[in-house]
Write an enzyme that holds these catalytic residues in place. Structure first.
Site, short mmCIF file in Angstrom:
data_model
loop_
_atom_site.label_atom_id
_atom_site.label_comp_id
_atom_site.label_asym_id
_atom_site.label_seq_id
_atom_site.Cartn_x
_atom_site.Cartn_y
_atom_site.Cartn_z
N SER A 185 -9.63 1.73 3.04
CA SER A 185 -8.73 2.51 2.21
C SER A 185 -7.74 1.65 1.43
CB SER A 185 -7.95 3.51 3.07
OG SER A 185 -7.13 2.84 4.01
N LYS A 205 0.85 -1.20 0.00
CA LYS A 205 0.00 0.00 0.00
C LYS A 205 0.88 1.25 0.00
CE LYS A 205 -3.90 1.90 2.71
NZ LYS A 205 -4.79 1.64 3.85
N SER A 223 -10.16 -0.69 7.13
CA SER A 223 -9.56 -0.44 5.81
C SER A 223 -8.85 -1.63 5.17
CB SER A 223 -8.56 0.73 5.89
OG SER A 223 -9.26 1.94 5.97
#
Lengths: 74, 448
Positions: free
Chosen positions: B153, B80, B177
């Site tokens: 997210s 990420k 997330s």
């Protein structure tokens, strides 16, 4: 005009943009009056959550945020 | 669809060691697949093509020389894009304070490299892992239906894994997330116990609530990734379901949000566990309906302090929604932050007591399947999306999302498994047991 006692009973979410601007300044952020107007709906949603938390009767300590873990990882 | 792109990490390793496949060949395939599909998905922000091929070649040479770093040796993994990878830009999916050029890896990346993983790219996310997409960067589309979101997210990590662009990925989770995008994309996502994964080199959103963890297509793959990230062992093997006590948590407000398909698949998952010998019972805790309020009362001011300098220096660099959230957090009274911490501690104690009577708690991961766009944090949609996930960031318990089936419109449903503090392996074990009975299905997205 609110009496002192009435003011004490008002909720954090009972604010207008100018009050928000002062609260933001106290928190460390300077914004214009126009920007405070834009932030107000988002802040009110957050502050309504604060009202709900204030209405709870929770016993026990706060503070030290992450210390809720029963025991630390080695 | 090629079977190779969707192999388990264990099978990939077996083929490497039999010389039926090579790390370079598999990495080339993954890079080519990203180039072919990411126009539809927007899952990757930075592709580390040269570096990944060099790592794969090194992994190949090592295997040939008898040097074996274990299950992740030569396995393409995505990171990420708020986690530092030395030599690669970190964008945070933002134009504020971005890009940064770290010279050192985050601790979890360092561990993954030691375990032999090939770092193939940096994945898209909601801006700074907060609740909104930066409009110039755009959302990650869902491999099951590109007209829908992959969730946030860690949407890029979930979509990349689901679409067969990599064999595992790392995400972060502050209110759901990892688990929300895992559920929307039909993959496995683990929010480990608080503190299990070292967050050094991971951009903070909220120190009290942040976790990093794996996303993968199978539970065993997630376990191998967690081992790689932490250097600890997570065998994820359950010796039968018989006698396992499963609590089904009553979530106030659930009926307002839950879709019939999600309810049906959740009940089917419970039935499957009961058939295997588990005992299922309803459980409840007071004040669970205030978990989201407490989460936001901690998250928002912490995020505002974390971004204080940047919001003053580069306010226009943030997307408007992220900027508004950061600004609003400065108005939160300290008394609310402390009340939220009181509730956080009270809930942690209550969960600890509850685990004297059950081994695990099950719920859906999200009350609905992937919507078109991510709902805004703090509004009704945001509250619904975090209905089952937020409380476990507050109390720090391990929470795993696994595939629970497809809705009538063929969108994945997620099932969440929560276990006691530091019993991450039990969550993985129960997830693996469920997975053998409800096997994962590959997302249908293919190049034109």
């Amino acid at each position: 005009m609110l009496e002192h006692g009435d003011a004490m009973q008002s909720k954090p979410s009972d604010i207008d943009a100018e009050t928000l601007r002062r609260m933001l300044r106290a928190g460390g952020l300077e914004v214009t009056a126009g920007r405070a107007e834009r932030i107000l709906p988002v802040a009110l949603a957050l502050l309504r959550g604060c009202d709900r938390l204030a209405a709870l009767d929770i016993e026990g300590p706060g503070g030290a945020g992450i210390a809720q873990a029963p025991d630390p990882l080695p | 669809m090629s079977e190779i792109d969707f192999l388990s990490i264990a099978e990939l390793g077996t083929r490497y060691r039999r010389k039926a496949l090579s790390p370079v060949e598999v990495t080339r395939r993954a890079l080519a697949r990203i180039k072919a599909l990411d126009g539809k998905l927007n899952a990757f922000i930075t592709l580390l093509e040269t570096e990944a091929l060099a790592q794969a070649a090194a992994a190949e040479r090592e295997l040939a020389a008898g040097i074996d770093h274990g299950p992740l040796h030569g396995v393409p993994v995505a990171i990420k894009d708020l986690i530092a990878v030395a030599g690669a830009p970190t964008t945070f999916a933002s134009r504020a304070g971005s890009p940064q050029h770290p010279t050192e890896d985050a601790a979890l990346v360092r561990n993954l490299r030691k375990a032999g993983a090939v770092l193939i790219g940096k994945t898209n996310l909601l801006e700074y892992a907060y609740g909104a997409v930066h409009p110039e960067i755009g959302q990650t589309n869902n491999p099951w239906d590109p007209a829908r979101t992959s969730g946030g997210s860690s949407g890029g990590s979930a979509a990349g894994v689901a679409a067969g662009l990599c064999f595992g990925a790392v995400g972060t989770d502050t209110g759901g997330s990892i688990r929300i995008p895992a559920a929307y994309c039909g993959v496995v996502g683990l929010k480990p116990s608080f503190g299990l994964v070292d967050l050094e080199g991971v951009q903070a959103l909220s120190w009290s609530l942040d976790h990093a963890g794996p996303l993968a297509r199978r539970v065993a793959d997630a376990a191998r990734l967690l081992e790689g990230m932490t250097g600890r062992l997570f065998p994820a093997r359950l010796h039968g379901l018989k006698g396992l006590k499963i609590g089904v948590m009553a979530h106030p407000g659930e009926s307002r949000f839950i879709q019939p398909a999600v309810k049906a698949h959740f009940e089917a998952a419970l039935a499957v566990l009961e058939e295997g010998g588990a005992e299922v019972q309803p459980v409840s805790l007071p004040d669970l309906d205030h978990a989201a309020d407490a989460l936001l009362a901690i998250l928002e001011p912490e995020a505002s302090v974390i971004h204080q300098r940047l919001i003053a220096a580069e306010p226009e660099g943030f997307g408007e929604m992220t900027r508004l959230q950061i600004e609003a957090g400065f108005a939160l009274p300290a008394t609310a932050y402390i009340r939220a911490q009181q509730l956080q501690r009270a809930l942690a104690r209550r969960y600890s007591g509850l685990f004297a009577t059950v081994d695990a708690i099950l719920s859906p991961s999200v009350p609905w399947v992937a919507p078109a766009e991510d709902p805004a944090l703090g509004d009704d949609g945001g509250e619904g999306e975090m209905l089952y996930s937020a409380v476990y960031n507050l109390v720090g318990l391990p929470a795993l999302s696994v595939f629970g089936g497809l809705s009538p419109e063929r969108l994945p449903v997620g099932i969440q498994i929560v276990t006691p503090w530091r019993a991450d392996d039990l969550a993985l074990s129960i997830g693996a047991a469920l997975e053998t009975r409800i096997p994962p299905i590959a997302a249908p997205l293919e190049p034109d």
